[in-house]
Design a protein around this motif. Sequence first.
Motif, short mmCIF file in Angstrom:
data_model
loop_
_atom_site.label_atom_id
_atom_site.label_comp_id
_atom_site.label_asym_id
_atom_site.label_seq_id
_atom_site.Cartn_x
_atom_site.Cartn_y
_atom_site.Cartn_z
N LEU A 176 10.05 6.58 9.43
CA LEU A 176 11.04 5.53 9.21
C LEU A 176 10.70 4.29 10.03
O LEU A 176 10.77 3.16 9.52
N ILE A 177 10.31 4.48 11.29
CA ILE A 177 9.96 3.34 12.15
C ILE A 177 8.74 2.61 11.59
O ILE A 177 8.73 1.36 11.50
N VAL A 178 7.71 3.36 11.20
CA VAL A 178 6.49 2.74 10.65
C VAL A 178 6.80 2.03 9.34
O VAL A 178 6.26 0.95 9.06
N SER A 179 7.68 2.61 8.51
CA SER A 179 8.05 1.99 7.23
C SER A 179 8.75 0.65 7.47
O SER A 179 8.54 -0.31 6.73
N LYS A 233 8.35 -3.32 5.83
CA LYS A 233 9.59 -4.12 5.88
C LYS A 233 10.71 -3.43 5.12
O LYS A 233 11.55 -4.07 4.46
N GLU A 234 10.72 -2.11 5.19
CA GLU A 234 11.70 -1.33 4.45
C GLU A 234 13.10 -1.49 5.05
O GLU A 234 13.28 -1.45 6.26
N ARG A 235 14.08 -1.67 4.19
CA ARG A 235 15.47 -1.79 4.65
C ARG A 235 16.07 -0.40 4.81
O ARG A 235 15.81 0.50 4.02
N ILE A 293 2.46 9.64 15.56
CA ILE A 293 2.39 8.23 15.15
C ILE A 293 1.27 8.01 14.13
O ILE A 293 1.46 7.34 13.10
N ILE A 294 0.10 8.59 14.40
CA ILE A 294 -1.04 8.42 13.48
C ILE A 294 -0.72 9.05 12.13
O ILE A 294 -0.99 8.46 11.06
N HIS A 295 -0.12 10.24 12.14
CA HIS A 295 0.25 10.89 10.89
C HIS A 295 1.26 10.05 10.12
O HIS A 295 1.19 9.93 8.88
N ALA A 296 2.23 9.48 10.84
CA ALA A 296 3.26 8.66 10.20
C ALA A 296 2.63 7.43 9.54
O ALA A 296 2.99 7.05 8.42
N ILE A 297 1.69 6.78 10.25
CA ILE A 297 1.02 5.60 9.70
C ILE A 297 0.25 5.97 8.43
O ILE A 297 0.30 5.26 7.42
N MET A 298 -0.46 7.10 8.46
CA MET A 298 -1.22 7.52 7.30
C MET A 298 -0.30 7.87 6.14
O MET A 298 -0.60 7.57 4.97
N TYR A 299 0.83 8.51 6.44
CA TYR A 299 1.79 8.84 5.38
C TYR A 299 2.30 7.57 4.71
O TYR A 299 2.38 7.49 3.47
N VAL A 300 2.64 6.58 5.52
CA VAL A 300 3.15 5.33 4.98
C VAL A 300 2.07 4.60 4.18
O VAL A 300 2.35 4.00 3.14
N GLN A 301 0.82 4.67 4.64
CA GLN A 301 -0.27 4.04 3.89
C GLN A 301 -0.45 4.71 2.53
O GLN A 301 -0.70 4.04 1.52
N LYS A 322 1.94 6.20 0.90
CA LYS A 322 3.11 5.77 0.14
C LYS A 322 2.93 4.35 -0.39
O LYS A 322 3.29 4.04 -1.53
N LYS A 323 2.34 3.49 0.43
CA LYS A 323 2.12 2.09 0.05
C LYS A 323 1.15 2.00 -1.12
O LYS A 323 1.32 1.18 -2.03
N ARG A 324 0.14 2.85 -1.12
CA ARG A 324 -0.86 2.82 -2.19
C ARG A 324 -0.33 3.46 -3.47
O ARG A 324 -0.88 3.24 -4.54
#
Length: 308
Positions: free
Chosen positions: A113-116, A121-123, A166-174, A176-178
């Motif tokens: 959630l924090i990384v998103s 810029k997720e609300r 943190i690294i896992h969260a960033i990769m998950y969001v990436q 999701k972004k793709r």
Amino acid sequence: MTENAKRIGIVILLFILVTLTWGTTWMAMKIAVATIPPIFATGLRFLAASPLLLLFSWLTKTPLLFPKGSRLFQLLICLAYFAGPFTLMIYGESYVSSGLASIIFANMPVAVLIVSILLLKERISPTQLLGLVLGVVSLSTILYLESSQTSGTSWQGIAALLAAVIIHAIMYVQCKKRSQKISVLTFNTLPCLGAGFLLLLLGSWVEKIDSAMFSTSSLISVGYLGIVAGVFGILCYFALQQRASAFQASLVFLVFPIIALGVERMVSGTTISQASLWLILPLLLGILLTLTPISTIRTVLRLEPVRT
């Protein structure tokens, strides 16, 4: 038995299997790293999982490579989703109890959630914001209490586990972004195999490897991590995500730390402090609030049935 009852039964069974697998993974890592250096142990773990993943990919005729244009991202997954974070996790357990390690990793939804918020810029809803604050404050207090009251807990291990989250969260969001619809086997097979070879080579170079010192229990634990957690657990969680709502599947994060703490008490006779145990309640509530969609909250407040 009706089709709906059968579906619910399968969802419950998958949920139980995933929580049991994830809940026992932490003690397995603790046992594995007792006699096998962390980088080498993680490499062995991935190589234990790879043959089954390759077999399943072959039987299902699943492609091993990502679509063209995403091959570099596949390499990034090998390094930043598998090799790095999983090594940090097992390294952290050299200094931190298995129960505390599971509690730290249960905060993955909070980290996502924090990384998103930062990257996409997720609300978020006020309820999710409350959950985020509650989760961060509860976890910070638990870490402070455990590091100050327990001699076996080191900030070195805590930092490694937090970095893995943190690294896992960033990769998950990436991912999701793709928005790439890639098979779970494609996502795991080659990155897992590549990470296995890479970590074995790196471990042989930077760690003191003496196979004669590897205990039977450590080797069995590595096999369990690779085959049961690395293959069976992944496939069960993927099947759960297909059959349940995203919210229902995410509830796994609320249950597996409880199982991990119970396994730790049964195996080693130890657990976190009493104060930290009480703080798990607001921590899990915070995680639950970050997971809960605003539509579900509105439905509950209106006392309407939740549609899944």
